[in-house]
Design a protein around this motif. Structure first.
Motif, mmCIF file in Angstrom:
data_model
loop_
_atom_site.group_PDB
_atom_site.id
_atom_site.type_symbol
_atom_site.label_atom_id
_atom_site.label_comp_id
_atom_site.label_asym_id
_atom_site.label_seq_id
_atom_site.Cartn_x
_atom_site.Cartn_y
_atom_site.Cartn_z
ATOM 1 N N ALA A 1 0.808 -1.221 0.000
ATOM 2 C CA ALA A 1 0.000 0.000 0.000
ATOM 3 C C ALA A 1 0.843 1.273 0.000
ATOM 4 N N ALA A 2 2.104 1.180 0.341
ATOM 5 C CA ALA A 2 2.889 2.383 0.623
ATOM 6 C C ALA A 2 3.410 3.090 -0.612
ATOM 7 N N GLY A 3 3.616 2.382 -1.725
ATOM 8 C CA GLY A 3 4.288 3.003 -2.852
ATOM 9 C C GLY A 3 5.757 3.201 -2.552
ATOM 10 N N ALA A 4 6.459 3.941 -3.395
ATOM 11 C CA ALA A 4 7.884 4.204 -3.168
ATOM 12 C C ALA A 4 8.069 5.054 -1.911
ATOM 13 N N VAL A 5 9.149 4.796 -1.174
ATOM 14 C CA VAL A 5 9.351 5.476 0.105
ATOM 15 C C VAL A 5 10.782 5.984 0.221
ATOM 16 N N ASP A 6 10.945 6.944 1.137
ATOM 17 C CA ASP A 6 12.265 7.372 1.608
ATOM 18 C C ASP A 6 12.476 6.788 3.003
ATOM 19 N N PHE B 1 18.066 6.549 2.280
ATOM 20 C CA PHE B 1 17.698 5.794 1.081
ATOM 21 C C PHE B 1 16.485 6.475 0.465
ATOM 22 N N SER B 2 16.586 6.827 -0.809
ATOM 23 C CA SER B 2 15.526 7.586 -1.476
ATOM 24 C C SER B 2 14.803 6.730 -2.507
ATOM 25 N N ASN B 3 13.475 6.973 -2.615
ATOM 26 C CA ASN B 3 12.662 6.389 -3.678
ATOM 27 C C ASN B 3 12.803 4.866 -3.732
ATOM 28 N N VAL B 4 12.671 4.228 -2.564
ATOM 29 C CA VAL B 4 12.799 2.773 -2.468
ATOM 30 C C VAL B 4 11.473 2.140 -2.877
ATOM 31 N N PRO B 5 11.452 1.304 -3.917
ATOM 32 C CA PRO B 5 10.188 0.734 -4.368
ATOM 33 C C PRO B 5 9.775 -0.487 -3.557
ATOM 34 N N PHE B 6 8.528 -0.875 -3.708
ATOM 35 C CA PHE B 6 8.006 -2.094 -3.101
ATOM 36 C C PHE B 6 8.881 -3.285 -3.507
ATOM 37 N N LYS B 7 9.209 -4.132 -2.550
ATOM 38 C CA LYS B 7 10.011 -5.359 -2.677
ATOM 39 C C LYS B 7 11.522 -5.110 -2.686
ATOM 40 N N ALA B 8 11.956 -3.843 -2.653
ATOM 41 C CA ALA B 8 13.395 -3.565 -2.585
ATOM 42 C C ALA B 8 13.857 -3.572 -1.128
ATOM 43 N N ASP B 9 15.173 -3.648 -0.936
ATOM 44 C CA ASP B 9 15.729 -3.563 0.419
ATOM 45 C C ASP B 9 17.026 -2.787 0.387
ATOM 46 N N THR B 10 17.468 -2.399 1.560
ATOM 47 C CA THR B 10 18.655 -1.554 1.675
ATOM 48 C C THR B 10 19.956 -2.345 1.611
ATOM 49 N N GLY B 11 19.892 -3.672 1.667
ATOM 50 C CA GLY B 11 21.091 -4.437 1.937
ATOM 51 C C GLY B 11 21.489 -4.235 3.386
ATOM 52 N N TYR B 12 22.564 -4.890 3.790
ATOM 53 C CA TYR B 12 23.023 -4.736 5.180
ATOM 54 C C TYR B 12 23.822 -3.438 5.307
ATOM 55 N N VAL B 13 23.366 -2.586 6.206
ATOM 56 C CA VAL B 13 24.014 -1.289 6.448
ATOM 57 C C VAL B 13 24.791 -1.384 7.754
ATOM 58 N N SER B 14 26.053 -0.970 7.733
ATOM 59 C CA SER B 14 26.883 -0.997 8.933
ATOM 60 C C SER B 14 26.631 0.250 9.770
ATOM 61 N N LEU B 15 26.340 0.039 11.050
ATOM 62 C CA LEU B 15 26.087 1.151 11.964
ATOM 63 C C LEU B 15 26.924 0.981 13.224
ATOM 64 N N PRO B 16 27.395 2.091 13.798
ATOM 65 C CA PRO B 16 27.998 1.997 15.132
ATOM 66 C C PRO B 16 26.930 1.598 16.147
ATOM 67 N N ALA B 17 27.338 0.900 17.173
ATOM 68 C CA ALA B 17 26.394 0.563 18.241
ATOM 69 C C ALA B 17 25.784 1.851 18.807
#
Length: 466
Positions: free
Chosen positions: A373-378, A395-411
């Protein structure tokens, strides 16, 4: 990264991959028809092995600017390369969340001619160290393969190694040798043929912990490194505690897994208006792989033999109603999440490749767009309380069924906010999360039960909502 870790990493990561070719030729004297002797050899050969299970990848840099090894990661072996003898200045950049700072160096390495040096990073980050194997650079006879084996799996005990014909019984075989963590067997030279490599607990032929199946040896100089199988530590005894890394010195290294290594998959019901479903493999409706999975639930990881499968998602109340009919190829050691996504009228499978390796210096977060239902998202991943009007999306204009991959973050603590593309109005969030170094986190954006808003999330792995 601590200074102690930096000093330890220096000893193994400061080996550059750069070839300096130096050739000699005969020089004729006007009074002598014989050429002068060739000059003494002026090169050595070097390779690097990353066998530290929870260490991050790195870049190795020479002369302050030239990247020699890029994103050098776990269970990788660099090719053998010729390097000029003498001193070479190198530095190491750790690949940390959001930056690649110089953590070591510049430092100087001195190599001798006509030697092969294998620098192996071993043990976990807290105790990381170097083992250096030095060998003479001599030719291997035609029809022969020279094999050196290194025990680089910190969680594995002392073991015996058997290299036999593929159908040989262990009861009649003699061990190549017995070795413990950080020890080396060989080099041993054997005739080219098909072999089988088996590893047992020391002194116990009945306790096979690794079986390679048939492995062809076709000549040359092979390095085998027993590395820790992270699937064993993550998922248990369905997996051998070790893999074998293989390098012939010139081609990309490869991984030999135990012949019985399964695949792992979990199933996520992410179709908001679909009823409870069964997941059926190869038409075995009498014994479904998953029974009566309801939205928005998910299973744990299920281990299955590596193979090609037909997978059907059928209504639990009536298996004649098949919503998804798909073929999946599941390789040995693969880890996958299979999502049933979309509204019932358009339901389909979404297969994600999961990575269960935990890295001691970072958290790894993956966000999946599973809301029809969401459409493309940021997507924003920001410090708690951040005004979205002051920042741009991660992450900009992320379509349905896409993913960010694994993003490294500091704790630390973060807000995750998902908005329609181009809007600063939250559709999901702020979702307050806390992540830890060594953690793995997956969140799937989803619709309300039945479809539409308000939107929510399915939290997997180590994710915790504050």
């Amino acid at each position: 990264m601590s200074m102690l870790m930096g000093r330890k990493l220096l000893s193994w990561l400061s080996v550059p991959v750069l070839a300096f070719a130096v050739s000699g030729c005969g020089v004729f004297d006007g009074d002598d028809d014989d050429p002068d002797p060739l000059p003494a050899p002026t090169t050595a050969k070097v390779r690097v092995v990353h066998a530290s299970p929870d260490a991050p990848p790195v870049n190795v840099v020479v002369s302050g600017s030239t990247t020699l090894l890029s994103n050098f990661d776990y269970e990788a072996i660099s090719p053998l390369v010729e390097i000029g003898t003498g001193d070479l200045q190198v530095a190491v950049n750790g690949i940390l969340p959001g930056s690649t700072p110089t953590v070591i160096g510049p430092a100087t390495l001195t190599l001798a001619a006509d030697k092969i040096y294998t620098a192996i990073a071993v043990d976990y980050v807290a105790d990381i160290g170097l083992e250096l194997i030095e060998a003479d650079d001599t030719a291997v006879a035609s029809g022969q393969t020279r094999v050196t084996v290194f025990h680089g799996a910190p969680a594995a005990p002392q073991v015996d190694v058997y290299v036999t014909a593929p159908d040989a019984a262990l009861a009649d075989a003699s061990a190549l040798g017995s070795f413990a963590f950080r020890e080396t067997l060989g080099p041993v030279t054997v005739a080219n043929a098909d072999y089988r490599i088996r590893v047992t607990l020391a002194g116990d032929k009945d306790s096979v912990v690794f079986d390679s199946g048939t492995v062809p040896l076709a000549g040359g100089d092979l390095l085998l490194v027993a590395s820790e199988n992270i699937l064993n530590s993550e998922y248990g005894s369905d997996y051998s505690p070790i893999n074998l890394l293989v390098s012939d010195g010139s081609n990309p290294s490869s991984v030999i897994r135990d012949v019985n290594t399964p695949a792992a998959l979990r199933v996520v019901h992410a179709s908001p208006d679909a009823p409870a479903v069964d997941v059926v493999v190869n038409d075995n409706f009498a014994e479904p792989l998953v029974d009566a999975l309801t939205y928005p639930d998910f299973t744990g990881y299920v281990r299955v033999p590596a193979d090609s499968y037909n997978v059907k998602v059928a209504a639990d109340a009536d298996n004649d109603i098949v919503a998804i009919d798909a073929d999946l190829d599941l390789s040995a050691g693969s880890v996958s999440s299979v999502l049933a996504v979309g509204e019932l009228a358009d339901i389909e499978p979404l297969v994600l490749t999961d990575n269960p390796r935990r890295i001691a210096t970072e958290a790894r977060v993956r966000l999946v767009h599973g809301s029809p239902a969401a459409g493309a998202v940021d997507i924003y991943v920001v410090a708690p309380g951040t005004d979205l009007n002051t920042v741009t999306p991660n992450f900009s204009n992320v379509p349905f069924k896409a993913d960010t991959g694994y993003v490294s973050l500091p704790a630390g603590d973060y807000d995750v906010v998902i908005t329609p593309t181009g809007s600063k109005t939250a559709a999901i969030g702020p979702l307050a999360i806390s992540v830890e170094a060594g953690g793995i986190y997956t969140a799937i954006a989803r619709d309300e039960v039945g479809g539409g808003g308000p939107l929510g999330v399915i939290l997997l792995d180590d994710f915790n909502v504050i």
